[in-house]
Enzyme design. Structure first.
Site, PDB file in Angstrom:
ATOM      1  N   ALA A 165       0.815  -1.214   0.000  1.00 54.86           N
ATOM      2  CA  ALA A 165       0.000   0.000   0.000  1.00 54.86           C
ATOM      3  C   ALA A 165       0.848   1.264   0.000  1.00 54.86           C
ATOM      4  O   ALA A 165       0.539   2.242  -0.695  1.00 54.86           O
ATOM      5  CB  ALA A 165      -0.948  -0.003   1.203  1.00 54.86           C
ATOM      6  N   ASP A 166       1.936   1.261   0.768  1.00 59.12           N
ATOM      7  CA  ASP A 166       2.802   2.429   0.852  1.00 59.12           C
ATOM      8  C   ASP A 166       3.280   2.873  -0.533  1.00 59.12           C
ATOM      9  O   ASP A 166       3.458   4.061  -0.806  1.00 59.12           O
ATOM     10  CB  ASP A 166       4.035   2.136   1.710  1.00 59.12           C
ATOM     11  CG  ASP A 166       3.757   1.313   2.950  1.00 59.12           C
ATOM     12  OD1 ASP A 166       2.815   0.501   2.933  1.00 59.12           O
ATOM     13  OD2 ASP A 166       4.519   1.436   3.923  1.00 59.12           O
ATOM     14  N   GLY A 167       3.526   1.881  -1.396  1.00 55.68           N
ATOM     15  CA  GLY A 167       4.091   2.166  -2.710  1.00 55.68           C
ATOM     16  C   GLY A 167       3.224   3.080  -3.556  1.00 55.68           C
ATOM     17  O   GLY A 167       3.728   3.760  -4.453  1.00 55.68           O
ATOM     18  N   LEU A 168       1.920   3.111  -3.283  1.00 53.91           N
ATOM     19  CA  LEU A 168       1.048   3.979  -4.073  1.00 53.91           C
ATOM     20  C   LEU A 168       1.365   5.448  -3.804  1.00 53.91           C
ATOM     21  O   LEU A 168       1.386   6.268  -4.727  1.00 53.91           O
ATOM     22  CB  LEU A 168      -0.415   3.671  -3.764  1.00 53.91           C
ATOM     23  CG  LEU A 168      -0.840   2.214  -4.012  1.00 53.91           C
ATOM     24  CD1 LEU A 168      -2.329   2.043  -3.773  1.00 53.91           C
ATOM     25  CD2 LEU A 168      -0.462   1.759  -5.417  1.00 53.91           C
ATOM     26  N   TYR A 169       1.628   5.781  -2.545  1.00 54.00           N
ATOM     27  CA  TYR A 169       2.028   7.154  -2.243  1.00 54.00           C
ATOM     28  C   TYR A 169       3.425   7.442  -2.759  1.00 54.00           C
ATOM     29  O   TYR A 169       3.716   8.546  -3.229  1.00 54.00           O
ATOM     30  CB  TYR A 169       1.985   7.409  -0.736  1.00 54.00           C
ATOM     31  CG  TYR A 169       2.317   8.844  -0.366  1.00 54.00           C
ATOM     32  CD1 TYR A 169       1.326   9.819  -0.356  1.00 54.00           C
ATOM     33  CD2 TYR A 169       3.617   9.228  -0.039  1.00 54.00           C
ATOM     34  CE1 TYR A 169       1.617  11.133  -0.028  1.00 54.00           C
ATOM     35  CE2 TYR A 169       3.921  10.536   0.291  1.00 54.00           C
ATOM     36  CZ  TYR A 169       2.919  11.491   0.289  1.00 54.00           C
ATOM     37  OH  TYR A 169       3.213  12.799   0.598  1.00 54.00           O
TER      38      TYR A 169
END
Length: 641
Positions: A165-169
């Site tokens: 999920a972090d990778g989207l930001y």
């Protein structure tokens, strides 16, 4: 803005030190007692604390790079050069790169902190700040590595780069920023493909939330009480990423509506999971799993909710109470007296039962998230609540939050040589939106004058060449208003020969009988606040006040953004800069003096934004370095409820 004679001041204004605007860090600053000012004070307190206690640049990995996304948002709001320099020094220290391997054959996309993990998104978030800095002062080397890495990544067949999920930001905003920088549509196409893969492995349709990664999908993984375990910071990364993506997408982008829909669905789920104290627990749907406050997820959620309201994506009736109580938590519990942001869960990937998170728990990414939220709260307070307090409602605005040409549903253009024997040729291509601002640029460039007529006595036609270009935008035929509060936040150039203006003209009758209001005008060392109607000699009758720019602070004052405002009622017109009154004229004095009884200020007016050069009033620009810019953060029109 139209040619005038010099008239005595309508009234002598004793402005004293209140008019001598100082930068925020000046000890002599006169502070307005407003809620927006208190938010600005918090922003400075938090950011100065972080930077003073972390003087070394640090690496370009995600934890530090996420802070810089918040710092650059603060710079965008305040234009404080110390904040910008902090990020510039960090970028230069890291050679404008993330992971530094130069051999694509070695590049990896899985988790790793070494230099070969070039394709891992945690090493790519730094490109967001590099791109922002590039647009402030373009230099190819600032974004060379970002383009090299992302172009290589897009050339591969795989779509599974964003597996957490972090990778989207970390990377989605990089893709929109590179699209807006290069114009290459592949950035948007690949972003959508990568995002769809992330959705397929992490998104829960029923909950409207994202698992941190595939390891945590229910029912394979459960919270301590057997519930779905959505990690607050993980969903905070996604929610903030969507806000940044929507901000960066052109209005006509094919998948924009999909991102907006997903953002709204997440907002609904986030609202429902909030604790009564204002924060979100680390496991969003099972507060008992890891109870107690946590600031990084809460700050990202607060940022997204406020951004959504500020940009018309979310309805304030539904989300303002959620954002307000979250802000109360962030400022009353997370914010410590010295400026530290506490209760930030340490680096990790899940809600950990029993993990200690207290007032001393802080991290750079948590501070960055807080700064993002604080900037949006400032905008909300400054742009909405103050006007609500005075009985106004927003009826029209342009926030310039897209990239490319200005919105043609709101703005048209003047073209050619227009008035006052000014030097510039007006053309639309000198106006562009980027990084949330309208930039009107004056350039020195030579090309043939298409209207040239040998022997003509008309100043427009007797010039064989165009020597300078600029732009004039206007709302004529697209928007006009009778009475209201008009507001523009902008930064002007005060170089020799430069003549920026924000002004209005009435819809009916030729000038000056249609009425003119110069809400902001500058030339030859003077800031002006002018109102004109038709005088008894059938020339313009001016009600003008003029202020020497040196009395305001000169170049230092001009290097900052300022807010110009007009309050126009049935009784008077009042003109302000930074809430300081510059000119006020009763409408009864503004009837045309031709015996008609017509008052040009009891009819709708349209707005103009322009950057002129030279001419009858502008002065000599021949020794000025070009390009010069007039930067506009927003233009808003409010009317009484």
């Amino acid at each position: 803005m139209i040619l005038r004679k010099t008239f005595p001041l309508f009234a002598a204004l004793l402005l004293g030190t209140a008019m001598q605007a100082q930068p925020h860090n000046s000890s002599t600053e006169v502070k307005a007692e407003t809620s927006s000012q208190s938010v600005l004070d918090i922003i400075y307190k938090v950011n100065r604390y972080w930077q003073s206690t972390h003087p070394q640049p640090g690496w370009a990995f995600w934890d530090v790079a996420a802070y810089h996304t918040g710092n650059m948002e603060v710079y965008s709001l305040t234009r404080d050069t110390a904040f910008r320099k902090y990020s510039e020094d960090w970028a230069a220290y890291n050679q404008w790169k993330g992971a530094k391997s130069n051999n694509p054959a070695d590049w990896k996309h899985t988790y790793g902190e070494r230099d070969e993990y070039v394709l891992f998104g945690d090493w790519q978030i730094c490109f967001q700040t590099y791109l922002d800095l590039y647009h402030l002062q373009p230099s190819a080397q600032k974004i060379a590595r970002a383009k090299e890495v992302m172009e290589y990544q897009m050339s591969t067949a795989r779509n599974d780069y964003w597996w957490w999920a972090d990778g989207l930001y970390m990377v989605m905003p990089v893709m929109t920023k590179l699209y807006n920088t290069t114009g290459n549509p592949l950035y948007l196409e690949k972003m959508q493909a990568y995002f769809q893969h992330a959705n397929s492995i992490m998104y829960d349709e029923e909950a409207g939330l994202y698992y941190r990664d595939a390891k945590y999908v229910y029912p394979k993984h459960k919270s301590v009480n057997g519930k779905k375990d959505f990690w607050a910071r993980g969903d905070g990364w996604v929610f903030a990423a969507l806000a940044k993506v929507i901000k960066g997408l052109p209005a006509t982008a094919p998948n924009r509506s999909f991102y907006v829909q997903r953002f709204r669905r997440m907002a609904q789920a986030i609202k429902e999971a909030q604790q009564t104290e204002g924060y979100w627990t680390r496991s969003m749907l099972d507060p008992a799993h890891a109870p107690g406050p946590e600031s990084s997820g809460t700050a990202f959620f607060t940022y997204g909710l406020l951004w959504g309201m500020n940009n018309g994506i979310l309805d304030k009736k539904d989300y303002l109470p959620t954002a307000q109580v979250a802000w109360n938590y962030l400022t009353q519990t997370a914010l410590q007296p010295d400026g530290k942001i506490g209760y930030v869960q340490p680096i990790g990937e899940r809600a950990i039962p029993g993990q200690v998170v207290d007032k001393n728990s802080t991290s750079p990414f948590g501070v960055g998230a807080f700064l993002l939220a604080a900037c949006e709260m400032y905008r909300w307070q400054n742009n909405t609540l103050n006007h609500d307090r005075d009985g106004y409602r927003l009826v029209w605005s342009d926030e310039f939050n897209h990239h490319g040409a200005p919105d043609t549903t709101k703005w048209g253009y003047e073209k050619g040589f227009v008035r006052n024997e000014e030097w510039q040729w007006y053309q639309p291509e000198n106006a562009a939106c980027r990084d949330g601002q309208l930039v009107i640029e004056a350039r020195r460039e030579q090309k043939p004058n298409p209207g040239y007529t040998a022997g003509s006595r008309d100043w427009r036609r007797k010039r064989p060449n165009i020597e300078y270009t600029a732009a004039c935008l206007l709302t004529r035929g697209k928007g006009s208003w009778l009475y209201g509060r008009f507001e523009m936040r902008g930064r002007i150039s005060i170089k020799d020969g430069i003549w920026p203006a924000w002004w209005t003209l009435g819809n009916d009758k030729p000038w000056p009988g249609n009425g003119e209001i110069d809400i902001m005008e500058y030339y030859r060392g003077k800031l002006l606040a002018n109102i004109a109607c038709l005088g008894p000699d059938r020339k313009a009758e001016w009600f003008s006040n003029t202020f020497a720019i040196d009395s305001l602070g000169g170049e230092k004052w001009a290097s900052q953004f300022h807010v110009w405002r007009m309050d126009w009622t049935a009784e008077y017109i009042a003109l302000f800069v930074d809430d300081v009154l510059l000119n006020k004229v009763p409408l009864d004095k503004l009837n045309n003096k031709d015996g008609s009884g017509f008052n040009p200020f009891r009819q709708p007016h349209y707005m103009l934004l322009n950057l002129a050069i030279g001419g009858m009033n502008g002065g000599d620009a021949s020794k000025t370095t070009f390009p010069q810019q007039f930067e506009v953060d927003y233009v808003r029109v409010y009317q009484r409820k």
